[in-house]
Design a protein around this motif. Structure first.
Motif: not given
Lengths: 114, 116
Positions: A34, A36, A44, A49, A100, B31, B33, B50, B95-97, B100-107
């Protein structure tokens, strides 16, 4: 363990010039990489990706290609703008049971001058 | 759609004081973080959940830091007896577990902590 290396801490460029920000990684899993971007005092945000070897990924004028043979995912842009000034982080998804979780590099601060 | 919301935006403490950070993730994200971002460094994972379960807290200094997500939605990160070395921005992400966006983190925008 998994790790991400960004070799440039600071990059300063004049508007209109091309840029490449380096990112290499180390992992025992199948990599998911990725980029960011973090503007001053903001969250961020995902720039792009990829998990596909040798396929170019593009977004907002930036592009990167994951090369598993060299464990690299360098970020490029052909002509930087003043608004591109920000912190850029390369990150790696660990894979396995913690797929994740993202592990971030130390970041590159890009400053674009007029 | 609302993004990740964090409060407060800033906190200034003396060493030894306690502080709590609050995070409201994107609705439906299972999920959550907590990352610590020292000045001019990349974010470093502290803990993640989770739903209401802690999945990994191995990087959380357990003697002074604690984190909860009791109903699987909002979360609180607390520092007891802060030290100068805790000075950093604390970022929450969700994020969603699955999908298609399962490992995209939104901060979120983060809480900037200064310990004097």
């Amino acid at each position: 363990g998994d790790s991400v290396t960004q070799t440039e801490g600071l990059v300063t460029l004049t508007k209109g010039l091309p840029v490449m920000l380096n990112c290499t990684y180390q992992t025992t899993y199948s990599p998911f990489l990725f980029w960011y971007v973090q503007h001053l005092n903001e969250a961020p945000k995902l720039l792009l990706k990829s998990s596909t070897d040798n396929k170019r990924t593009e977004h907002q004028g930036f592009y990167a290609t994951l090369h598993k043979s060299s464990s690299s995912f360098h970020l490029q842009k052909s002509s930087v703008q003043l608004s591109d000034s920000a912190l850029y982080f390369c990150a790696l998804s660990e894979g396995g049971s913690n797929y994740n979780v993202l592990y971030f590099g130390s970041g590159t601060k890009l400053t674009v001058e007029p | 759609e609302a993004g990740v919301t964090q409060s407060p935006r800033y906190a200034v403490l003396q060493e030894g004081q306690a502080v709590s950070f609050w995070c409201d993730p994107i609705s439906g994200h299972d999920t959550l973080y907590w990352y610590q971002q020292p000045r001019d460094q990349g974010p470093q994972l502290l803990v993640y959940f989770r739903d209401e379960a802690v999945i990994d807290n191995s990087q959380l200094p357990s003697d002074r830091f604690s984190a909860v997500r009791p109903k699987g939605t909002n979360s609180t990160l607390k520092i007891q007896s802060a030290k100068q070395g805790d000075t950093a921005t604390y970022l929450c992400a969700s994020s969603l577990d699955w999908g298609p966006s399962q490992n995209t983190l939104y901060f979120g925008a983060g809480t900037r902590l200064s310990v004097l």
